[in-house]
Design a protein around this motif. Structure first.
Motif, PDB file in Angstrom:
ATOM      1  N   LEU A  43      48.161  26.503  36.510  1.00  0.00           N
ATOM      2  CA  LEU A  43      49.166  27.662  37.043  1.00  0.00           C
ATOM      3  C   LEU A  43      49.053  27.390  38.645  1.00  0.00           C
ATOM      4  N   ILE A  44      49.711  27.479  39.023  1.00  0.00           N
ATOM      5  CA  ILE A  44      50.399  27.007  40.208  1.00  0.00           C
ATOM      6  C   ILE A  44      50.355  27.680  41.351  1.00  0.00           C
ATOM      7  N   ASP A  45      49.814  29.471  41.371  1.00  0.00           N
ATOM      8  CA  ASP A  45      49.877  30.503  42.186  1.00  0.00           C
ATOM      9  C   ASP A  45      49.013  31.225  41.726  1.00  0.00           C
ATOM     10  N   ILE A  46      48.754  32.060  42.671  1.00  0.00           N
ATOM     11  CA  ILE A  46      48.578  33.403  42.491  1.00  0.00           C
ATOM     12  C   ILE A  46      47.603  34.172  44.054  1.00  0.00           C
ATOM     13  N   HIS A  47      48.139  35.622  43.819  1.00  0.00           N
ATOM     14  CA  HIS A  47      48.245  36.402  44.703  1.00  0.00           C
ATOM     15  C   HIS A  47      47.763  37.510  44.105  1.00  0.00           C
ATOM     16  N   ALA A  48      46.520  37.736  45.277  1.00  0.00           N
ATOM     17  CA  ALA A  48      44.959  38.395  45.286  1.00  0.00           C
ATOM     18  C   ALA A  48      45.780  40.349  45.535  1.00  0.00           C
ATOM     19  N   VAL A  49      45.667  41.060  44.932  1.00  0.00           N
ATOM     20  CA  VAL A  49      45.951  42.095  44.923  1.00  0.00           C
ATOM     21  C   VAL A  49      44.758  42.442  46.504  1.00  0.00           C
ATOM     22  N   ASP A  50      43.962  42.555  45.211  1.00  0.00           N
ATOM     23  CA  ASP A  50      42.603  43.199  45.503  1.00  0.00           C
ATOM     24  C   ASP A  50      41.742  42.790  44.852  1.00  0.00           C
ATOM     25  N   ALA A  64      45.820  26.419  43.967  1.00  0.00           N
ATOM     26  CA  ALA A  64      46.940  27.757  44.942  1.00  0.00           C
ATOM     27  C   ALA A  64      45.050  28.462  44.767  1.00  0.00           C
ATOM     28  N   VAL A  65      45.554  28.959  46.685  1.00  0.00           N
ATOM     29  CA  VAL A  65      43.574  29.997  46.634  1.00  0.00           C
ATOM     30  C   VAL A  65      44.407  30.827  47.403  1.00  0.00           C
ATOM     31  N   ASP A  66      43.702  32.214  46.957  1.00  0.00           N
ATOM     32  CA  ASP A  66      44.473  33.580  47.695  1.00  0.00           C
ATOM     33  C   ASP A  66      43.287  34.307  47.495  1.00  0.00           C
ATOM     34  N   PHE A  67      42.818  35.340  48.281  1.00  0.00           N
ATOM     35  CA  PHE A  67      41.949  35.817  48.833  1.00  0.00           C
ATOM     36  C   PHE A  67      41.980  37.005  48.849  1.00  0.00           C
ATOM     37  N   ALA A  68      42.054  38.723  48.130  1.00  0.00           N
ATOM     38  CA  ALA A  68      41.628  39.882  48.286  1.00  0.00           C
ATOM     39  C   ALA A  68      41.297  40.246  49.752  1.00  0.00           C
ATOM     40  N   ASP A  69      39.879  39.610  50.317  1.00  0.00           N
ATOM     41  CA  ASP A  69      39.245  40.479  51.369  1.00  0.00           C
ATOM     42  C   ASP A  69      38.783  38.951  51.748  1.00  0.00           C
ATOM     43  N   ASP A  70      37.495  39.110  52.621  1.00  0.00           N
ATOM     44  CA  ASP A  70      36.622  38.186  53.217  1.00  0.00           C
ATOM     45  C   ASP A  70      35.562  38.230  52.135  1.00  0.00           C
ATOM     46  N   ARG A  71      36.010  38.345  50.499  1.00  0.00           N
ATOM     47  CA  ARG A  71      34.822  37.880  49.693  1.00  0.00           C
ATOM     48  C   ARG A  71      35.191  37.488  48.457  1.00  0.00           C
TER      49      ARG A  71
END
Length: 104
Positions: free
Chosen positions: A42-49, A3-10
């Protein structure tokens, strides 16, 4: 990688097998390895900020960073197992929830 997650565009994270955590601060042009503190997949990620992220994985693993990934705090869920698909989302304050589907 699972999994991949972004908090913002960078700023983003990717997670995968063996406790792999990769982080980017340039929109995915380059990635650096971070120490998740364990070897369970690790199978999932959530970027909060840009500083905060939650990851969940096999055997009930829950990992959390509040400093951009310099350190990861690991816990295990009371069930001791997490099955894909899985997600984690923060709640107000220093807590989070995770959910997983169980095979039927």
């Amino acid at each position: 990688m699972w999994a991949v997650d972004f908090a913002d565009d960078r700023t983003g994270w990717a997670v995968g097998t063996g406790g792999t955590v990769l982080a980017t601060r340039d929109g995915g042009v380059t990635w650096e390895t971070q120490d998740s503190g364990g070897t369970d997949d690790l199978i999932d990620i959530h970027a909060v900020d840009p500083a905060t992220a939650w990851a969940v994985g096999h055997r009930g693993t829950v990992a959390h960073t509040r400093d951009g990934g310099r350190t990861w705090e690991r816990r295990e869920s009371p069930t001791g197992r997490t099955s894909p698909p899985c997600t984690s989302r923060p709640t107000a304050g220093p807590a989070a929830w995770s959910a997983a589907a169980t095979p039927s």
